[in-house]
Design a protein around this motif. Structure first.
Motif, short mmCIF file in Angstrom:
data_model
loop_
_atom_site.label_atom_id
_atom_site.label_comp_id
_atom_site.label_asym_id
_atom_site.label_seq_id
_atom_site.Cartn_x
_atom_site.Cartn_y
_atom_site.Cartn_z
N LEU A 153 27.03 29.49 -37.09
CA LEU A 153 25.65 29.33 -37.12
C LEU A 153 25.25 28.55 -36.39
O LEU A 153 24.30 28.60 -35.28
CB LEU A 153 24.62 28.83 -38.02
N LEU A 154 26.17 27.59 -35.96
CA LEU A 154 26.19 26.77 -34.61
C LEU A 154 26.34 26.96 -33.57
O LEU A 154 25.55 26.98 -32.39
CB LEU A 154 27.09 25.27 -34.75
N MET A 155 26.67 27.99 -33.11
CA MET A 155 27.30 28.06 -31.89
C MET A 155 25.94 29.45 -31.81
O MET A 155 26.04 30.44 -30.55
CB MET A 155 28.67 29.41 -32.11
N ILE A 156 25.44 30.44 -33.01
CA ILE A 156 23.92 31.14 -31.96
C ILE A 156 23.51 30.13 -31.77
O ILE A 156 22.17 30.73 -30.71
CB ILE A 156 23.03 31.87 -33.51
N GLY A 157 22.64 28.91 -32.40
CA GLY A 157 22.28 28.07 -31.86
C GLY A 157 22.30 28.13 -30.31
O GLY A 157 21.36 27.34 -29.37
N ILE A 158 23.87 27.32 -30.37
CA ILE A 158 24.21 27.11 -28.52
C ILE A 158 23.78 28.34 -27.48
O ILE A 158 23.89 28.29 -26.58
CB ILE A 158 25.67 27.00 -28.54
N GLY A 159 24.20 29.53 -27.82
CA GLY A 159 23.22 30.70 -27.58
C GLY A 159 22.83 31.45 -27.23
O GLY A 159 21.84 31.01 -25.89
N VAL A 160 21.14 31.01 -27.81
CA VAL A 160 20.18 30.93 -27.35
C VAL A 160 19.93 29.95 -26.85
O VAL A 160 18.96 30.15 -25.81
CB VAL A 160 19.31 29.99 -29.17
N PHE A 161 19.91 28.73 -26.52
CA PHE A 161 19.83 27.48 -26.02
C PHE A 161 20.12 26.98 -24.94
O PHE A 161 19.90 26.56 -23.86
CB PHE A 161 19.42 25.94 -27.43
N THR A 162 20.98 28.13 -24.62
CA THR A 162 22.00 27.81 -22.85
C THR A 162 20.88 28.83 -22.50
O THR A 162 21.37 29.49 -21.51
CB THR A 162 23.13 27.46 -23.39
N ARG A 163 20.26 29.78 -22.49
CA ARG A 163 20.28 31.15 -21.47
C ARG A 163 20.20 30.43 -19.88
O ARG A 163 20.22 31.06 -19.37
CB ARG A 163 19.22 31.70 -22.26
N ARG A 164 19.01 29.29 -19.62
CA ARG A 164 18.89 28.91 -18.69
C ARG A 164 20.06 29.08 -17.52
O ARG A 164 20.31 28.64 -16.56
CB ARG A 164 17.55 27.76 -18.46
N VAL A 165 20.78 27.95 -18.15
CA VAL A 165 22.18 27.66 -17.26
C VAL A 165 23.00 28.57 -16.81
O VAL A 165 23.18 28.97 -15.63
CB VAL A 165 22.66 27.05 -18.21
N PHE A 166 23.10 29.93 -17.54
CA PHE A 166 23.76 31.02 -16.97
C PHE A 166 22.97 31.94 -16.08
O PHE A 166 23.33 32.42 -14.69
CB PHE A 166 23.91 31.94 -18.37
N TYR A 167 21.60 31.81 -16.12
CA TYR A 167 20.82 32.20 -15.23
C TYR A 167 20.85 31.66 -14.35
O TYR A 167 20.75 32.56 -12.83
CB TYR A 167 18.93 32.50 -15.93
N GLY A 168 20.69 29.87 -14.25
CA GLY A 168 21.48 29.31 -13.08
C GLY A 168 22.28 29.96 -12.13
O GLY A 168 22.39 29.90 -11.07
N ILE A 169 23.42 30.52 -12.65
CA ILE A 169 25.04 30.75 -11.55
C ILE A 169 24.39 32.04 -11.30
O ILE A 169 25.07 32.38 -10.50
CB ILE A 169 26.13 30.58 -12.74
N ASP A 170 23.36 32.72 -12.41
CA ASP A 170 23.56 33.98 -10.98
C ASP A 170 22.52 34.33 -10.11
O ASP A 170 22.93 34.32 -9.16
CB ASP A 170 22.89 35.23 -11.93
N ARG A 171 21.97 33.11 -9.66
CA ARG A 171 20.64 32.91 -8.76
C ARG A 171 21.45 31.86 -7.86
O ARG A 171 21.82 32.44 -6.47
CB ARG A 171 19.98 31.28 -9.40
N LEU A 172 22.20 31.02 -8.40
CA LEU A 172 23.78 30.13 -7.38
C LEU A 172 24.44 31.50 -6.14
O LEU A 172 24.78 31.59 -4.99
CB LEU A 172 24.23 29.29 -7.84
N ILE A 173 24.93 32.31 -6.95
CA ILE A 173 25.71 33.85 -6.44
C ILE A 173 25.56 34.19 -5.58
O ILE A 173 25.25 34.89 -4.68
CB ILE A 173 26.20 34.60 -7.34
N GLU A 174 23.94 34.66 -5.88
CA GLU A 174 23.06 35.94 -4.95
C GLU A 174 22.98 34.77 -3.52
O GLU A 174 22.44 36.04 -3.15
CB GLU A 174 21.96 36.18 -6.33
N GLN A 175 22.85 33.51 -3.91
CA GLN A 175 22.11 32.64 -2.92
C GLN A 175 23.23 32.44 -2.04
O GLN A 175 23.74 32.83 0.00
CB GLN A 175 21.81 31.47 -3.34
N GLN A 176 24.43 32.60 -2.40
CA GLN A 176 25.67 31.93 -1.72
C GLN A 176 26.50 34.09 -0.91
O GLN A 176 26.21 33.49 -0.37
CB GLN A 176 26.37 32.06 -2.12
N THR A 177 25.83 35.06 -1.61
CA THR A 177 26.44 36.39 -0.91
C THR A 177 25.19 36.97 -0.18
O THR A 177 25.24 37.91 0.54
CB THR A 177 27.09 37.09 -1.78
N GLN A 178 23.96 36.18 0.29
CA GLN A 178 22.94 37.11 0.94
C GLN A 178 23.51 36.55 2.85
O GLN A 178 24.08 35.55 3.02
CB GLN A 178 21.68 36.41 0.37
#
Length: 422
Positions: free
Chosen positions: A397-422
């Motif tokens: 149950l703790l890990m489900i909560g962590i998965g739900v509340f950390t989405r922004r961090v992972f979206y931020g990684i995708d944005r950085l990689i996209e910027q670096q490869t442009q």
């Protein structure tokens, strides 16, 4: 160097060396703690020694990263494999002469410490041997090999331990490390020697400072995702490391030799899960984005909840065992997929001169919670009695909560990689 594919001579030699070395490492790391648990019957002692063993590995990860960036990575692997062969031989010689508990503790501490210095050299060699577009495939191959060696080592270790005891396992392990070291002598890893900026302590401090400045100021998303993965290693990974051997050998009512073999099979299934995760990472290397990571985290949580439900509702020992093992395999598959993705993103977002140091610091942050979790679960399973399902529910149950509340961090990684490869 021609790098159109990952299947170059030196990368293949690194991979083969990993197979041999990890097999030898796994069978001895499987057998020694199980030998101690069978001798003492104490889950607290079992968990404590495993927890204490992790501490030098964590301390040596950053040092190993500094060394990997400043010395020839091939030489590091050769020296450490020879050193491990000598360590296991000394354990065999001394095991009949002194108290096994302190000898076991010292051996495990040194064994894990060597592994802490060894892994950064292997991880840092991948970008040096393969092209940038093949890094995730290279990481998945190394991880796949690691998992395959772990699977075969655990299964054979369980069979050998139940049939012939500890000594033959020690012989095989020494031979594996010696063979791996000899073969690694012939690897050529590109290396550019860097001049030290002072004495060894000043140089090491400056390197660590440079790594942490990069992680916390220039790429803060790296330490954030490290802490998220560290939560897996606090709540889920130690639950498998401590819960499986204790439940299978002490709580489910199997005969001792059968329990040892079943634990070996369980470890093999867990390692097979890691192989599946590695294969999946290779297949999805061009499609998988970090934004899928919260779903992977929730999948890890659900695989643990399966075990809790089985422990609470099922009566037959074998039925419970099967569900636990399936859940453990799923957990390892998903967490391996996430781990490869994290390491690959780190390698993409980190300058080559910092790769070894930053990888080691991230791994250190990710793994620093394992000994705490092992110590915690050692006490929990000693005291919890017939309510062994509760830790599975709580951690899931703790890990489900962590998965739900950390989405922004992972979206931020995708944005950085996209910027670096442009």
């Amino acid at each position: 160097m021609h790098k159109k594919t990952i299947f170059q001579r030196d990368f293949i030699l690194v991979a083969i060396g990993q197979i041999i070395s990890i097999f030898g490492n796994q069978i001895v790391r499987f057998a020694l703690p199980l030998y101690l648990l069978n001798k003492t019957g104490s889950s607290v002692l079992f968990g404590t020694i495993l927890a204490v063993s992790f501490i030098p590995m964590l301390l040596l990860f950053p040092i190993g990263g500094i060394i990997a960036d400043r010395l020839n990575k091939r030489n590091i692997m050769v020296i450490l494999d020879f050193s491990t062969a000598i360590l296991i031989f000394l354990f065999y010689v001394l095991s009949e002469k002194i108290d096994i508990v302190p000898l076991m503790a010292v051996t495990m501490i040194i064994l894990y410490g060597i592994q802490g210095a060894y892994q950064p050299a292997v991880q840092a060699s991948v970008p040096a041997l393969v092209a940038a577009e093949h890094i995730m495939q290279g990481n998945s191959v190394i991880n796949l090999i690691s998992s395959l060696g772990s699977m075969v080592g655990a299964v054979l270790g369980g069979i050998l331990f139940s049939l012939v005891g500890l000594a033959p396992i020690l012989y095989v392990s020494v031979g594996c490390f010696f063979a791996s070291a000899v073969m690694e002598i012939f690897i050529n890893i590109p290396f550019e020697k860097r001049k030290p900026t002072g004495n060894i302590f000043v140089t090491g401090f400056n390197d660590l400072k440079e790594s942490f400045v990069f992680m916390f100021k220039e790429r803060p998303v790296l330490w954030k995702v490290s802490l998220i993965y560290a939560s897996i290693n606090l709540f889920l990974t130690p639950l498998i490391l401590i819960g499986f051997p204790v439940l299978i050998t002490r709580h489910l009512g199997f005969a001792p030799n059968a329990a040892n073999r079943l634990y070996g099979y369980a470890q093999g299934v867990v390692a097979a899960g890691a192989i599946s995760g590695g294969l999946l990472a290779g297949i999805l290397s061009t499609k998988l984005k970090s934004r899928a990571s919260p779903v992977i985290l929730i999948g890890c949580a659900l695989s643990v909840l399966m075990g809790g439900i089985a422990l609470q509702t099922l009566k037959g020992s074998m039925e419970i065992y099967i569900i636990l093992v399936i859940g453990g395999g799923l957990l390892t598959a998903l967490s391996t997929l996430l781990q490869i993705q994290v390491i690959t993103n780190l390698q993409i977002l980190t300058p080559k001169g910092l790769t070894g140091k930053v990888i080691s610091c991230v791994i250190c942050l990710c793994m620093c919670t394992i000994p705490l979790g092992q110590f915690m679960y050692g006490i929990v399973f000693e005291k919890i009695g017939n309510s062994a399902y509760l830790p599975f529910y709580a951690s899931g149950l703790l890990m489900i909560g962590i998965g739900v509340f950390t989405r922004r961090v992972f979206y931020g990684i995708d944005r950085l990689i996209e910027q670096q490869t442009q």
